[in-house]
Write an enzyme that holds these catalytic residues in place. Structure first.
Site, mmCIF file in Angstrom:
data_model
loop_
_atom_site.group_PDB
_atom_site.id
_atom_site.type_symbol
_atom_site.label_atom_id
_atom_site.label_comp_id
_atom_site.label_asym_id
_atom_site.label_seq_id
_atom_site.Cartn_x
_atom_site.Cartn_y
_atom_site.Cartn_z
ATOM 1 N N THR A 1 0.833 -1.196 0.000
ATOM 2 C CA THR A 1 0.000 0.000 0.000
ATOM 3 C C THR A 1 0.872 1.252 0.000
ATOM 4 O O THR A 1 2.095 1.184 0.094
ATOM 5 C CB THR A 1 -0.907 0.044 1.238
ATOM 6 O OG1 THR A 1 -0.101 0.315 2.403
ATOM 7 C CG2 THR A 1 -1.649 -1.259 1.441
ATOM 8 N N ASP A 2 0.225 2.387 -0.078
ATOM 9 C CA ASP A 2 0.895 3.668 0.158
ATOM 10 C C ASP A 2 0.523 4.185 1.548
ATOM 11 O O ASP A 2 0.587 5.386 1.804
ATOM 12 C CB ASP A 2 0.475 4.693 -0.901
ATOM 13 C CG ASP A 2 1.183 4.459 -2.225
ATOM 14 O OD1 ASP A 2 2.365 4.108 -2.205
ATOM 15 O OD2 ASP A 2 0.548 4.629 -3.276
ATOM 16 N N HIS A 3 0.166 3.287 2.441
ATOM 17 C CA HIS A 3 -0.285 3.668 3.781
ATOM 18 C C HIS A 3 0.840 3.462 4.796
ATOM 19 O O HIS A 3 0.794 2.535 5.603
ATOM 20 C CB HIS A 3 -1.504 2.842 4.214
ATOM 21 C CG HIS A 3 -2.648 2.851 3.248
ATOM 22 N ND1 HIS A 3 -3.747 2.035 3.392
ATOM 23 C CD2 HIS A 3 -2.870 3.582 2.127
ATOM 24 C CE1 HIS A 3 -4.591 2.261 2.399
ATOM 25 N NE2 HIS A 3 -4.082 3.189 1.621
ATOM 26 N N PHE A 4 1.836 4.338 4.755
ATOM 27 C CA PHE A 4 2.940 4.251 5.704
ATOM 28 C C PHE A 4 3.182 5.618 6.316
ATOM 29 O O PHE A 4 2.960 6.646 5.659
ATOM 30 C CB PHE A 4 4.198 3.706 5.025
ATOM 31 C CG PHE A 4 3.996 2.329 4.465
ATOM 32 C CD1 PHE A 4 3.868 1.237 5.305
ATOM 33 C CD2 PHE A 4 3.886 2.129 3.104
ATOM 34 C CE1 PHE A 4 3.644 -0.028 4.794
ATOM 35 C CE2 PHE A 4 3.667 0.867 2.579
ATOM 36 C CZ PHE A 4 3.544 -0.213 3.437
#
Length: 584
Positions: free
Chosen positions: A504-507
């Site tokens: 994901t780009d959820h960091f």
């Protein structure tokens, strides 16, 4: 030799949602802005005729070129990190618009609990409930203070939604009604209600109708083509930076985007940022772009790497707990907090799975944040359970029951049979920071320009594993109520470890915000305590991961940061950090 360019009011790293919002607000206020974007120039016209699963979902045309710049990762501070070289394991945005171009469009707000997590946890459960290895903290801001910026972003991005019955108070309704209902969504909704839960339609940046935002930009109504995640929208129906904030900034005549510009470091004198030093990757020339304010609006990894490489702030040391840069790395990890759940197979029901959109679906918030009483649970924070009808594209969607062979005649038969007869429910959980999950510079590997790569260390805590188990169990419960004849249920083992995949780009983390320089890198305007004309904006300022997708919260903080930048410039650069907070 570095060539020094003419000074501008603001120079920004990255042209995604954060950089675009900053550029739009600054240029509307009359300031001249330069955006440095490492990727190629992209516009909506470039995506016409690009519904090509091989090109975008398998060869990752819109993603970062990992052979030139990547990260290294490890799942213990005692191990050597290895480079991530395959986009299948790191789908990181690139080109104009960044990850805001190829995102799905799920547009949740984070919860009031998230912003005051430490104090709210202590208030309800006592200090002993917080694990010893945890480094969780309050953000220095409340939901009520942030709410107007949530509303501003939602109206800019044409969000289509239905109010969460268990969500936080809103100052206004969503600008557009929810997306279309389908038999798939109704089946999930009916089952969730039967179990006593509170389903609602997922808020989406895939516009449910043609809409013109407050800046005068038009987002078209979605046609449910199923090509959202990993794709740019050729119809202009998914709100993205290209068609909204960047377009707004372009109209002012005060913004310039320089593509193929790889930023190497922040130029500074120890107290003040002077500008950005970058390489034009088409010629190999190196330039310095001076500016009154410098904005790091890249992805988490980019922002943290630039701070460390520029020797700004003190790097975090997990052994001593000293330093702040790189601290509190968290995220939605694929084998623990996202893409896990229960898949149901139906013998007598068929669904039109080939139709859909990235933000189309239904969710329950009954177990999000601290909505569930955690007194007798062995974890804090929660998980969000949803069914999303993304649209099953032809190559990668051949789910079969576990008892099917992995190849051969029976596999082919079942993959065809169940293509329109399977549904997947997932539980996306929070992930709380711990002392051994952080970022620093890798001692061995370098990028194509000779800069050290960023090293990412992720260690799962017991509570993260237990939270994930609870989320999967809830998915199984709902899928059973939906009437599935067979189920594939993911198993979260007690010894699950991070597997080096960044799907994901959820960091988040690396330059976290707070109310004091003693426990944070930036204030709640994303302004650095130690360098007042340097703003570090985006997920890198988040002290932990909530259980919802982050884009709306990132957008809200970007609007707040832009407000701080304008205040700073209006004061002639003489405003210190603390007064900027007090003048809010």
């Amino acid at each position: 030799m570095v060539k020094k360019l003419k000074k501008v009011d603001a120079v920004i790293v990255g042209s995604g949602w954060v950089g675009g919002i900053a550029a739009a607000e600054l240029t509307k206020a009359g300031y001249n802005v330069v955006i440095l974007e490492r990727g190629k120039n992209k516009k909506h016209e470039d995506f016409i005729g690009t519904k090509d699963e091989l090109r975008y979902s398998k060869r990752y045309e819109l993603m970062q070129e990992l052979n030139k710049d990547t990260i290294t990762s490890r799942n213990s501070i005692n191990k050597e990190a290895i480079p991530v070289r395959n986009n299948m394991n790191a789908r990181l945005g690139n080109h104009t618009g960044g990850a805001g171009v190829h995102w799905n469009g799920m547009s949740f707000r984070w919860m009031p609990y998230d912003f005051e997590i430490y104090s709210k946890t202590v208030e309800r459960y006592g200090k002993d409930k917080i694990p010893k290895e945890s480094t969780m903290q309050d953000w220095g801001i409340t939901y009520d203070e942030l709410e107007p910026y949530f509303d501003q972003y939602e109206k800019t991005a044409a969000i289509s939604g239905e109010e969460n019955p268990l969500g936080a108070p809103r100052s206004d309704k969503y600008p557009n009604p929810p997306m279309k209902d389908t038999p798939n969504i109704r089946l999930f909704t009916k089952a969730a209600k039967a179990l006593g839960y509170h389903p609602y339609r997922i808020p989406s940046a895939n516009a449910s109708q043609t809409y013109t935002n407050p800046d005068g930009e038009t987002i078209n109504g979605c046609v449910y083509c199923a090509f959202c995640e990993e794709y740019g929208c050729d119809f202009g129906a998914k709100a993205d930076p290209i068609g909204t904030v960047l377009k707004t900034a372009h109209k002012t005549g005060k913004m310039e985007i320089r593509n193929d510009a790889f930023v190497n470091r922040v130029s500074h004198d120890g107290k003040k940022a002077n500008g950005l030093v970058y390489t034009d990757t088409t010629t190999g020339e190196e330039f310095e772009q001076p500016a009154d304010i410098v904005v790091l609006a890249g992805f988490v990894f980019t922002n943290t790497k630039l701070l460390l490489h520029s020797k700004i702030g003190q790097p975090y040391d997990p052994k001593t707990g000293q330093g702040m840069i790189g601290k509190n790395f968290t995220g939605h990890f694929n084998n623990l907090s996202t893409y896990i759940g229960a898949r149901g197979f139906f013998e007598d029901k068929k669904f039109n799975n080939f139709m859909g959109a990235g933000g189309m679906g239904s969710s329950i918030g009954d177990f999000s944040g601290d909505n569930e009483d955690h007194t007798n649970l062995n974890y804090l924070h929660g998980y969000e359970v949803h069914y999303s009808q993304l649209g099953s594209r032809p190559i990668a969607n051949n789910a079969v029951p576990y008892d099917t062979p992995g190849w051969g005649k029976e596999f082919k038969k079942n993959s065809i049979k169940y293509y329109n007869r399977n549904l997947f429910i997932t539980a996306q959980s929070g992930f709380l920071p711990n002392k051994n999950s952080y970022m620093d510079l890798d001692p061995t590997y370098k990028d194509a320009l000779g800069n050290p790569l960023l090293r990412v260390t992720v260690e799962y805590a017991k509570q993260d594993i237990e939270r994930a188990k609870a989320g999967v169990a809830r998915c199984e419960e709902i899928m059973k109520e939906m009437g599935a004849d067979k189920m594939n249920v993911d198993v979260v083992k007690d010894d699950t470890v991070f597997d080096h995949k960044f799907y994901t780009d959820h960091f988040f983390g690396g330059a976290i915000m707070g109310a004091s320089p003693e426990n944070s890198v930036v204030n709640t305007y994303s302004q650095m305590w130690d360098m007042e004309n340097l703003f570090v904006v985006g997920g890198s300022s988040f002290p932990h991961t909530g259980n919802y997708n982050p884009t709306v919260t990132i957008g809200a903080f970007a609007y707040r940061a832009a407000e701080g930048m304008i205040k700073f410039l209006k004061e002639g650069g003489n405003v210190a950090v603390t007064p900027l907070e007090k003048n809010a």
